[in-house]
Write a protein that holds these residues in place. Structure first.
Motif, mmCIF file in Angstrom:
data_model
loop_
_atom_site.group_PDB
_atom_site.id
_atom_site.type_symbol
_atom_site.label_atom_id
_atom_site.label_comp_id
_atom_site.label_asym_id
_atom_site.label_seq_id
_atom_site.Cartn_x
_atom_site.Cartn_y
_atom_site.Cartn_z
ATOM 1 N N GLY A 115 8.165 -7.232 9.172
ATOM 2 C CA GLY A 115 8.299 -7.196 7.356
ATOM 3 C C GLY A 115 8.854 -6.515 6.769
ATOM 4 O O GLY A 115 10.112 -6.332 7.973
ATOM 5 N N GLN A 116 9.406 -6.881 5.773
ATOM 6 C CA GLN A 116 10.702 -5.978 5.299
ATOM 7 C C GLN A 116 10.297 -4.361 4.410
ATOM 8 O O GLN A 116 10.983 -3.515 4.313
ATOM 9 C CB GLN A 116 11.036 -6.150 3.316
ATOM 10 N N GLY A 117 8.745 -3.703 4.698
ATOM 11 C CA GLY A 117 8.843 -2.501 4.897
ATOM 12 C C GLY A 117 8.146 -1.852 3.357
ATOM 13 O O GLY A 117 8.530 -3.114 2.541
ATOM 14 N N THR A 118 7.253 -1.159 3.138
ATOM 15 C CA THR A 118 7.177 -0.338 1.831
ATOM 16 C C THR A 118 6.908 1.128 2.299
ATOM 17 O O THR A 118 7.364 1.506 3.339
ATOM 18 C CB THR A 118 5.878 -0.618 2.288
ATOM 19 N N GLN A 119 8.078 1.609 0.637
ATOM 20 C CA GLN A 119 8.091 3.069 0.852
ATOM 21 C C GLN A 119 6.891 4.027 0.647
ATOM 22 O O GLN A 119 5.955 4.018 0.020
ATOM 23 C CB GLN A 119 9.206 3.265 -0.303
ATOM 24 N N VAL A 120 6.679 4.929 1.814
ATOM 25 C CA VAL A 120 5.952 5.981 1.027
ATOM 26 C C VAL A 120 6.673 7.496 1.321
ATOM 27 O O VAL A 120 7.337 7.102 2.259
ATOM 28 C CB VAL A 120 4.782 6.379 2.442
ATOM 29 N N GLY A 140 1.090 -1.614 -0.044
ATOM 30 C CA GLY A 140 0.614 0.188 0.391
ATOM 31 C C GLY A 140 0.614 1.326 0.085
ATOM 32 O O GLY A 140 0.391 2.217 0.052
ATOM 33 N N GLY A 141 2.014 0.943 0.305
ATOM 34 C CA GLY A 141 2.581 2.559 0.144
ATOM 35 C C GLY A 141 3.113 2.973 -1.382
ATOM 36 O O GLY A 141 2.214 2.682 -2.328
ATOM 37 N N GLY A 142 3.416 4.193 -1.583
ATOM 38 C CA GLY A 142 3.950 4.689 -2.911
ATOM 39 C C GLY A 142 3.801 6.040 -2.336
ATOM 40 O O GLY A 142 4.417 6.733 -1.465
ATOM 41 N N TRP A 143 3.181 7.362 -3.460
ATOM 42 C CA TRP A 143 3.161 8.475 -3.409
ATOM 43 C C TRP A 143 2.136 8.754 -3.378
ATOM 44 O O TRP A 143 0.747 8.771 -3.748
ATOM 45 C CB TRP A 143 4.026 8.680 -4.730
ATOM 46 N N ALA A 144 2.205 10.039 -2.236
ATOM 47 C CA ALA A 144 0.984 11.221 -2.316
ATOM 48 C C ALA A 144 1.245 12.746 -2.066
ATOM 49 O O ALA A 144 2.316 12.911 -1.455
ATOM 50 C CB ALA A 144 0.635 10.039 -1.460
ATOM 51 N N GLN A 145 0.256 13.020 -2.375
ATOM 52 C CA GLN A 145 0.154 14.632 -2.306
ATOM 53 C C GLN A 145 0.568 14.907 -1.054
ATOM 54 O O GLN A 145 -0.346 14.379 -0.143
ATOM 55 C CB GLN A 145 -0.474 15.514 -2.988
ATOM 56 N N THR A 153 7.559 10.930 4.836
ATOM 57 C CA THR A 153 7.475 10.107 4.301
ATOM 58 C C THR A 153 9.025 9.212 4.806
ATOM 59 O O THR A 153 9.857 9.777 5.582
ATOM 60 C CB THR A 153 9.149 11.145 3.068
ATOM 61 N N SER A 154 8.871 8.061 4.632
ATOM 62 C CA SER A 154 9.844 7.176 5.420
ATOM 63 C C SER A 154 9.492 6.153 4.512
ATOM 64 O O SER A 154 8.578 5.351 3.769
ATOM 65 C CB SER A 154 9.891 7.052 6.849
ATOM 66 N N ILE A 155 10.041 5.122 5.210
ATOM 67 C CA ILE A 155 9.940 3.467 5.099
ATOM 68 C C ILE A 155 8.981 2.848 6.671
ATOM 69 O O ILE A 155 9.710 3.204 7.196
ATOM 70 C CB ILE A 155 11.251 2.487 4.413
ATOM 71 N N TYR A 156 7.816 2.577 6.045
ATOM 72 C CA TYR A 156 6.974 1.730 7.404
ATOM 73 C C TYR A 156 6.741 0.114 7.294
ATOM 74 O O TYR A 156 6.862 -0.230 6.467
ATOM 75 C CB TYR A 156 5.491 2.247 6.433
ATOM 76 N N TYR A 157 6.868 -0.323 8.542
ATOM 77 C CA TYR A 157 6.569 -1.770 9.162
ATOM 78 C C TYR A 157 6.066 -1.759 9.674
ATOM 79 O O TYR A 157 5.527 -1.400 10.396
ATOM 80 C CB TYR A 157 8.466 -2.386 9.527
#
Length: 125
Positions: A116-121, A8-13, A91-95
């Protein structure tokens, strides 16, 4: 394989929203409390939110209180983190991490039963 997988990570304004998911594979997450963390530059991991195995209790760190909501759907073997009113500071890696004894909210991921291994936001305009 027993593991947690974040998605579910990704880019957001700025001002936008994202919903992260933490899905258990190979075991039932309903027996575990689950917490969300993120990397803080120069400071290591910061606990953001945690939820008990039943979902009856939640706890939030001050920087995300009122903006982030943790929830779980044990039927889907998944815990969510709804993130609203995002800012560049998010902005970060979320675990995510799961534990049978503690509600994960401090320390290192290795202290808990699964992580988990994390997801980038990334939040930017």
């Amino acid at each position: 394989q027993l593991q947690l997988v974040e998605s579910g990570g990704g880019w957001a304004q700025p001002g936008g929203s994202l919903r992260l998911a933490c899905t258990a594979s190979g075991f039932s997450i309903d027996r575990y409390a689950v917490g969300w963390f993120r990397q803080v530059p120069g400071k290591g991991l910061a606990g953001l939110a945690c939820i008990t195995s039943s979902g009856a209790a939640t706890d939030y760190a001050l920087p995300v209180t009122g903006r982030f909501t943790i929830s779980r759907d044990n039927a889907k073997n998944t815990v969510y983190l709804q993130m609203n009113n995002l800012g560049p500071e998010d902005t970060s890696i979320y675990y995510c991490a799961a534990d049978k004894t503690f509600c994960p909210h401090t320390g290192d991921l290795e202290e808990y039963d699964y992580y988990g291994q994390g997801t980038q936001v990334t939040v930017s305009s």
